[in-house]
Motif scaffolding. Sequence first.
Motif, PDB file in Angstrom:
ATOM      1  N   UNK B   4       0.693  -1.121   0.096  1.00  0.00           N
ATOM      2  CA  UNK B   4      -0.062  -0.011   0.001  1.00  0.00           C
ATOM      3  C   UNK B   4       0.800   1.275  -0.127  1.00  0.00           C
ATOM      4  N   UNK B   5       2.071   1.298   0.674  1.00  0.00           N
ATOM      5  CA  UNK B   5       2.971   2.303   0.997  1.00  0.00           C
ATOM      6  C   UNK B   5       3.467   2.619  -0.514  1.00  0.00           C
ATOM      7  N   UNK B   6       3.851   1.479  -1.253  1.00  0.00           N
ATOM      8  CA  UNK B   6       4.385   1.658  -2.536  1.00  0.00           C
ATOM      9  C   UNK B   6       3.449   2.333  -3.566  1.00  0.00           C
ATOM     10  N   UNK B   7       2.004   1.880  -3.442  1.00  0.00           N
ATOM     11  CA  UNK B   7       0.933   2.422  -4.469  1.00  0.00           C
ATOM     12  C   UNK B   7       0.826   3.672  -4.200  1.00  0.00           C
ATOM     13  N   UNK B   8       1.004   4.232  -2.840  1.00  0.00           N
ATOM     14  CA  UNK B   8       0.830   5.447  -2.446  1.00  0.00           C
ATOM     15  C   UNK B   8       1.707   6.391  -2.925  1.00  0.00           C
ATOM     16  N   UNK B  42      12.132  -0.241  -8.789  1.00  0.00           N
ATOM     17  CA  UNK B  42      11.798   0.295  -7.212  1.00  0.00           C
ATOM     18  C   UNK B  42      11.047  -0.569  -6.554  1.00  0.00           C
ATOM     19  N   UNK B  43      10.051  -1.242  -7.102  1.00  0.00           N
ATOM     20  CA  UNK B  43       9.266  -2.177  -6.525  1.00  0.00           C
ATOM     21  C   UNK B  43      10.123  -3.354  -5.789  1.00  0.00           C
ATOM     22  N   UNK B  44      10.952  -3.923  -6.430  1.00  0.00           N
ATOM     23  CA  UNK B  44      11.761  -4.836  -5.902  1.00  0.00           C
ATOM     24  C   UNK B  44      12.352  -4.465  -4.771  1.00  0.00           C
ATOM     25  N   UNK B  45      13.118  -3.154  -4.715  1.00  0.00           N
ATOM     26  CA  UNK B  45      13.993  -2.804  -3.748  1.00  0.00           C
ATOM     27  C   UNK B  45      13.023  -1.942  -2.682  1.00  0.00           C
ATOM     28  N   UNK B  46      11.806  -1.821  -2.596  1.00  0.00           N
ATOM     29  CA  UNK B  46      10.874  -0.971  -1.841  1.00  0.00           C
ATOM     30  C   UNK B  46      11.285  -1.061  -0.535  1.00  0.00           C
ATOM     31  N   UNK B  47      11.407  -2.401   0.102  1.00  0.00           N
ATOM     32  CA  UNK B  47      11.604  -2.402   1.549  1.00  0.00           C
ATOM     33  C   UNK B  47      12.683  -1.580   2.199  1.00  0.00           C
ATOM     34  N   UNK B  48      14.003  -1.696   1.438  1.00  0.00           N
ATOM     35  CA  UNK B  48      15.070  -1.235   2.023  1.00  0.00           C
ATOM     36  C   UNK B  48      15.005   0.697   1.435  1.00  0.00           C
ATOM     37  N   UNK B  50      12.292   2.138   1.289  1.00  0.00           N
ATOM     38  CA  UNK B  50      11.425   2.920   1.947  1.00  0.00           C
ATOM     39  C   UNK B  50      11.865   3.003   3.471  1.00  0.00           C
ATOM     40  N   UNK B  51      12.742   2.220   3.897  1.00  0.00           N
ATOM     41  CA  UNK B  51      13.262   2.224   5.133  1.00  0.00           C
ATOM     42  C   UNK B  51      14.587   3.492   5.350  1.00  0.00           C
ATOM     43  N   UNK B  52      15.130   3.479   4.163  1.00  0.00           N
ATOM     44  CA  UNK B  52      16.107   4.712   3.965  1.00  0.00           C
ATOM     45  C   UNK B  52      15.486   5.966   4.025  1.00  0.00           C
ATOM     46  N   UNK B  53      14.204   6.104   3.407  1.00  0.00           N
ATOM     47  CA  UNK B  53      13.391   7.383   3.573  1.00  0.00           C
ATOM     48  C   UNK B  53      13.682   8.093   2.507  1.00  0.00           C
ATOM     49  N   UNK B  54      14.119   7.714   1.144  1.00  0.00           N
ATOM     50  CA  UNK B  54      14.217   8.512   0.095  1.00  0.00           C
ATOM     51  C   UNK B  54      13.850   7.834  -1.238  1.00  0.00           C
ATOM     52  N   UNK B  55      12.476   7.408  -1.313  1.00  0.00           N
ATOM     53  CA  UNK B  55      12.087   6.600  -2.533  1.00  0.00           C
ATOM     54  C   UNK B  55      12.236   7.280  -3.763  1.00  0.00           C
ATOM     55  N   UNK B  56      11.855   8.818  -3.619  1.00  0.00           N
ATOM     56  CA  UNK B  56      11.841   9.747  -4.818  1.00  0.00           C
ATOM     57  C   UNK B  56      13.404   9.569  -5.429  1.00  0.00           C
ATOM     58  N   UNK B  57      14.225  10.078  -4.731  1.00  0.00           N
ATOM     59  CA  UNK B  57      15.585  10.234  -4.980  1.00  0.00           C
ATOM     60  C   UNK B  57      16.156   8.811  -5.695  1.00  0.00           C
ATOM     61  N   UNK B  58      15.716   7.667  -4.953  1.00  0.00           N
ATOM     62  CA  UNK B  58      16.219   6.460  -5.486  1.00  0.00           C
ATOM     63  C   UNK B  58      15.299   6.242  -6.802  1.00  0.00           C
ATOM     64  N   UNK B  59      14.300   6.563  -6.871  1.00  0.00           N
ATOM     65  CA  UNK B  59      13.431   6.298  -8.252  1.00  0.00           C
ATOM     66  C   UNK B  59      14.064   7.399  -9.390  1.00  0.00           C
ATOM     67  N   UNK B  60      14.515   8.482  -8.969  1.00  0.00           N
ATOM     68  CA  UNK B  60      15.114   9.305  -9.880  1.00  0.00           C
ATOM     69  C   UNK B  60      16.801   8.846 -10.453  1.00  0.00           C
ATOM     70  N   UNK B  61      17.292   8.427  -9.439  1.00  0.00           N
ATOM     71  CA  UNK B  61      18.636   7.805  -9.887  1.00  0.00           C
ATOM     72  C   UNK B  61      18.592   6.663 -10.659  1.00  0.00           C
TER      73      UNK B  61
END
Lengths: 207, 164
Positions: B4-8, B42-48, B50-61
Amino acid sequence: MTDDLEQRVRRELTGSRYELGLDPDDVLARVSGPKRRSRPGAATLATVAAALAVAAAVTVGFLLPGTSEAPVSPPAASASPAATLNGLPPGLAPAGDVAEVIKRAPALVGLPPGGTRSAYAAAAGGGVWRVVMVVDGGVAGLPGGVLDVPSDWAPDGSQLLLTRDGETTYVKVYRPDGHNFCLAVTGGPAEEQLAVLERLVTTNITR
Amino acid sequence: MRQEQFEEFVRGNLPALGRYAYVLTGHREDAADLVQDSLVRLARAWPRVDEAGSPLAYAKTTMVRTHISTLRRLGRLRRSEFEDLPADDGFGSVDDGVDLRRALRTLSPVQRAVVVLSFFDDVDDVTIGHQLRRRPGAVRALRHRALRSLRAALHDNPNVEVRR
């Protein structure tokens, strides 16, 4: 002094013309998230149950290669291929008769013997129309000329062999945990096959 | 819960991610593909992530690195150089914008990525180097060559005047 060209580039990139307007539901349907569920709204309960059963069976076969289970029965029409192999091109669906898909012209002659096999094929048209995967197959060389594999295909240290033979591109992946995977893609332009293989390998096998 | 967090995250950031992909590629179709490929990763790496707190930066990189991947580049070769130019947004000269867009299309993916990171993201060369896995000096050289290529492409068009 700020260059005028730099300012023009900045204005160009930050303008409003680059809005893509993607539909979140459409994108999410194509992207398999962690433990992603089938969307009940897209099918009847019976179809969803069948799809989940097939997905579970195929996933077990994929995650636990080398089991002696026979290939799963043909999936329901609405079963999502993304449930087992993430990143497949749109329009590809799991094929029930894997052997028939492999024999179809141009035949995929370079696949290793044995192993757990699965196939995905497009019903009609489309760019890449066949993907076949063999998990833990026997020892065999891949046909065709060898292509360079970019290092970012294997961040986990897997060893990869990529070849192009006629209308088909093959990749064999030897993972550090001892399992091996062979993927063959045929039917579309070579460039598209390579892009598909990169996506399949990096999202399903080497990360 | 993580699903749900990923979809959000996707729902909340899809406009920005789509725009970023379009700016990076310059092609609507390539941009849509790039968004999909990057979100699969991103979906595959989502748990780590999300924990690191920077999904947008990860997605852009991820998007930048995927875009400059060698084999994706091969996939784009068959596209027409000038097809699907982003529409003019009504500001400034139409000819001027189209010529610049066409000139941007002449850049290599890695040159265009440097241009986007420099002039769209406004990040420094060390950060760009990290994203592209290159040294800051190489980033400066890539930007220099990219701007030189743009000037040359625009100078070749007699309708456009470019000041140095």
